[in-house]
Design a protein around this motif. Structure first.
Motif, short mmCIF file in Angstrom:
data_model
loop_
_atom_site.label_atom_id
_atom_site.label_comp_id
_atom_site.label_asym_id
_atom_site.label_seq_id
_atom_site.Cartn_x
_atom_site.Cartn_y
_atom_site.Cartn_z
N TYR A 58 0.83 -1.21 0.00
CA TYR A 58 0.00 0.00 0.00
C TYR A 58 0.86 1.25 0.00
O TYR A 58 2.00 1.26 0.46
CB TYR A 58 -1.03 0.00 1.14
N ASP A 59 0.27 2.31 -0.55
CA ASP A 59 0.93 3.61 -0.67
C ASP A 59 -0.02 4.64 -0.08
O ASP A 59 -1.22 4.65 -0.37
CB ASP A 59 1.20 3.92 -2.14
N VAL A 60 0.49 5.52 0.77
CA VAL A 60 -0.38 6.50 1.42
C VAL A 60 -0.31 7.87 0.76
O VAL A 60 -0.94 8.82 1.22
CB VAL A 60 -0.03 6.64 2.92
N LYS A 68 -1.66 7.22 -6.00
CA LYS A 68 -2.46 6.10 -6.50
C LYS A 68 -1.63 5.24 -7.45
O LYS A 68 -0.73 5.77 -8.11
CB LYS A 68 -3.71 6.63 -7.20
N TYR A 107 -3.45 3.27 -4.41
CA TYR A 107 -3.12 3.18 -2.99
C TYR A 107 -2.85 1.74 -2.54
O TYR A 107 -2.27 1.53 -1.48
CB TYR A 107 -4.25 3.78 -2.16
N LYS A 125 -9.44 6.20 -0.86
CA LYS A 125 -8.60 6.87 0.12
C LYS A 125 -7.45 5.95 0.51
O LYS A 125 -7.60 4.72 0.53
CB LYS A 125 -9.42 7.23 1.36
N PRO A 126 -6.29 6.53 0.81
CA PRO A 126 -5.17 5.69 1.28
C PRO A 126 -5.53 5.05 2.62
O PRO A 126 -5.87 5.74 3.58
CB PRO A 126 -4.01 6.67 1.41
#
Length: 589
Positions: A302-304, A307, A309, A331-332
Motif C-alpha cells: 500500500y501507498d499513502v 495512487k 493506494y 482513500k489511502p
C-alpha cells in the motif's frame, strides 16, 4: 534487571555487557501457571501501562554482530560537517520546543516502551540452554520471533511500532537448545548507527503537526547534503517473518523485505534488502500469505501518498513475481493484513485511513474515518487485470480487523467465510482513546451471489475475552479450519495466556501463564497430518516479578506444559514469528 540510564545522545542499545537477573527458582512443570477455565469473563480491556514510568537503558559497549557494518563516524567534508552541525542545532531546538507539549500515551516513550517493552542488547549465540521437561521430538529447527527494539533512546514521540527490528532465534537440535537475538541490519539502522543518533523520522511517533513536517524537512535536507541516503529505504523490518523460496524474510509495510540468514550455529546474519532479484519496486506488507498446497506467496503493497493506494501480486514457488494488480481505493488505507482461500484473496478496506491534512493541522495522519463504510474485496487469486473491474466489494459495517486468521470458501452457498478479530475503537492502536479496547473474535460471511454479509461473535458473551495475535494450523491456511490459537490480550497490550478456540461452537480452552507472567503471539507448530490440533504452542513468557524470560512449549491437544527453556537474557514482548525446520535450514539460499 539492573540497567543504567543514559543521556539522549548515548546509544540506546549498545552491546557488550549482558543483563543480569535477580535470583529465583527455576521453572518447574506442573506449576500454578497452568489453569483451565470453562467460562471466560466478558469485559472490556483497559491498558496495563497507562501511567508514565522512568525509562532505563542498557549501558554497554559494542559486541560484534555477524552482519553489522562499521560503526565508525561518517567521513564528511567540511561543508557536510558544517551542514550537520547546523541541522543538529535546528533539530535540538525543535526537540526542546516539542517537549513543552505533553505527548499522548500512544506516542509517549515512557508508556510505549516501558517494562518488558523496553529495548535489549543483541545477544550472541548461547548454547546448551537449561530445559525443564522434554523437548518434543518433532521440534527440530529454529523458532524465530520478530519485534520492535529501538537502538537509540527516543528524543521525542515514539510508538511501539516505530522500533528497529530485532529477531529472537531459538534453535532446537536433538534436544539441545541455543538462543541468539540480533538486529535486522536495515539501511535505516546502519546509517543511524554510523551517525550515532536517530535521524530518520518515525512515521507514527513523530509525524504529528508542524513538528512532524519540520522533521521531514530536516530529514530530506540531510539527504540533499549527502549526510544520509534515503533512497535505499527507511523501513524497520520489525513486524512479520516468512520463510519462502529458501529465504527468511523480515518485513514491515514501509519497505522491501530484508533477507536474514540463520547460520549453522544458530546465529543470525542480515544478507540485505531483498527485491526478489530486481522484480520488486514497491513495499510489501508484513503479512504475506504462503499457500500450503501450491507453495505460492501472495502479498499486498500500500501507498499513502500516490495512487494506486493498494496493489496485489503473487510469487511462484521459485520466486517469480506476477504483474501488479491495482486495487482501486478512494482513500489511502492502512491495510496491515488480508486473507486467502483456495481461489480468492480477501482484502479489507476499512475505516482507518491516512489523511495528510491531519498532519498539516497538528494531528496524527492515521485516523478513523467515520464517513467511510468498511468493506471486504474478493478477488480471484490469479487475476492479472486491473482489479477495479473484477474485484467484488461487500460491505461489512463497523468492522475493523487488524489481523485476519483464516478464510475459506463454502461453494454450496457461494460464500466466503473470514475469521478475524474485530477491534473497537478501530484506531485505538494509533490514537489515544478514553474507551477501553474491545476485541471480538468474529466469523464474517461474504455472499458472492447477493453481495450481502453477516457477522457473528464466535465466543458466547459469558466466555468472551479479547483474542488478538495468533494463527491457525499453517498447513490448512485458506481451507476450512476447526481451531484457532490466539493470544489472550488482557490486560491490553500485554498477553496473559493463549486460547484454543473451536471456530464453530466457540468452545474455548485457555492456558494461562500465571501471576505477573505475560507473553506474546503463540506459534502453533503442527506435528500431525491427520489431526488438525496435533502439535505444540511455542511462546516466550516473561516473569515481571523476577525479570526472567522462558520459552514455553505446550501440547495443544492436552493443553499441558511439556517443556520450558530458560532464556539467558530478557526477551521483550514482540510481534510475529515463524518456525523454520531443520530440513529448510539445510537448503537456505
Amino acid at each position: 534487571m539492573h540497567t543504567a540510564s543514559s543521556s539522549s545522545s548515548t546509544n540506546f542499545v549498545t552491546y557488550k555487557s549482558r543483563f543480569t537477573f535477580t535470583s529465583s527458582p527455576r521453572p518447574r512443570l506442573g506449576s500454578s501457571s497452568i489453569k483451565y477455565h470453562k467460562n471466560l469473563n466478558s469485559k472490556t480491556s483497559h491498558s496495563a501501562i497507562r501511567s508514565h514510568s522512568t525509562l532505563h537503558f542498557p549501558n554497554q559497549s559494542q559486541i560484534e554482530s555477524p552482519s553489522s557494518s562499521s560503526s565508525s563516524p561518517q567521513k564528511w567534508n567540511l561543508f557536510q560537517n558544517l551542514a550537520a552541525m547546523a541541522l543538529d542545532a535546528v533539530q535540538n531546538s525543535l526537540t526542546i520546543l516539542e517537549k513543552k507539549t505533553p505527548l499522548p500515551k500512544t506516542v509517549d516513550p515512557r508508556v510505549q516502551i516501558a517494562g518488558n517493552f523496553a529495548s535489549v542488547p543483541e545477544q550472541p549465540v548461547r548454547h546448551f540452554l537449561p530445559v525443564t521437561g522434554k523437548i518434543p521430538d518433532h521440534i527440530q529447527g529454529v523458532y524465530l520471533r520478530n519485534g520492535a527494539n529501538p537502538m537509540f533512546e527516543p528524543t521525542s514521540g515514539h510508538h511501539l511500532f516505530d522500533g528497529d527490528g530485532m529477531i529472537n532465534a531459538v534453535k532446537f537440535e536433538n534436544g539441545s537448545v541455543s538462543y541468539a537475538c540480533r538486529f535486522t541490519e536495515t539501511q535505516r539502522l546502519i546509517q543511524e548507527r554510523a551517525i550515532g543518533k536517530p535521524v530518520f523520522p518515525k512515521p507514527i511517533g513523530e509525524l504529528h503537526g508542524r513538528w512532524g513536517i519540520a522533521k521531514l524537512i530536516l530529514f530530506y535536507a540531510r539527504g540533499l547534503c549527502g549526510l544520509l541516503d534515503h533512497s535505499r529505504g527507511f523501513g524497520v523490518a520489525n513486524a512479520g517473518l516468512v520463510y519462502f523460496n529458501n529465504r527468511l524474510l523480515a518485513m514491515s509495510e514501509d519497505d522491501l523485505p530484508y533477507h536474514v540468514r540463520v547460520t549453522s550455529n544458530g546465529d543470525l546474519k542480515t544478507v540485505g534488502r531483498y527485491d526478489f532479484d530486481g522484480q520488486m519496486k514497491s513495499t510489501m506488507i508484513a503479512h504475506p500469505k504462503l499457500d500450503p498446497v501450491s507453495g505460492e506467496l501472495f502479498a499486498l503493497s500500500y501507498d499513502v501518498v500516490t495512487k494506486p493506494y493498494l496493489k496485489y501480486f503473487r510469487f511462484s514457488p521459485d520466486g517469480k513475481k506476477s504483474e501488479d494488480v491495482a486495487i482501486d481505493l478512494e482513500k489511502p488505507t492502512i491495510v496491515h493484513d488480508f486473507a486467502i482461500t483456495e481461489n480468492f484473496v480477501v482484502i479489507p478496506d476499512h475505516q482507518v485511513v491516512f489523511r495528510i491534512s491531519e498532519l498539516i493541522t497538528g494531528g496524527s495522519p492515521v485516523v478513523y474515518d467515520n464517513e467511510k463504510v468498511a468493506r471486504f474485496g474478493v478477488l480471484n487469486k490469479y487475476d492479472t487485470t486491473d482489479g477495479s473491474g473484477t474485484i467484488k466489494w461487500i460491505e461489512v459495517r463497523g468492522c475493523f480487523c487488524f489481523h485476519l486468521w483464516n478464510a475459506w470458501e463454502v461453494p454450496e452457498s457461494e460464500e466466503v467465510v473470514v475469521i478475524g478479530s474485530c477491534m473497537t475503537p478501530a484506531d485505538s492502536i494509533f490514537n489515544e482513546s478514553d474507551k477501553g479496547l474491545k476485541i471480538v473474535l468474529s466469523e464474517i460471511r461474504l455472499n458472492l451471489k447477493t453481495g450481502a454479509s453477516t457477522r457473528r461473535a464466535i465466543l458466547s458473551p459469558k466466555n468472551d475475552v479479547n483474542l488478538e495475535a495468533g494463527m491457525v494450523n499453517k498447513n490448512l491456511l485458506g481451507r476450512r479450519t476447526k481451531y484457532a490459537y490466539l493470544a489472550v490480550a488482557e490486560p491490553w497490550p500485554k498477553v496473559s495466556g493463549f486460547a484454543k478456540v473451536d471456530l464453530s461452537t466457540g468452545e474455548t480452552s485457555r492456558f494461562e501463564y500465571g501471576d505477573s507472567k505475560y507473553g506474546g503471539e503463540p506459534l502453533f507448530l503442527p506435528c500431525s497430518e491427520d489431526e488438525e490440533d496435533g502439535g505444540h504452542i511455542l511462546a516466550f513468557v516473561h516473569d515481571e516479578s523476577t525479570g526472567e524470560s522462558v520459552l514455553q512449549i505446550v501440547n495443544v491437544k492436552t493443553m499441558e506444559l511439556e517443556a520450558t527453556v530458560r532464556m539467558p537474557a530478557r526477551v521483550p514482548y514482540g510481534f510475529h514469528g515463524t518456525f523454520v525446520t531443520a530440513d529448510e535450514l539445510a537448503t537456505q539460499a
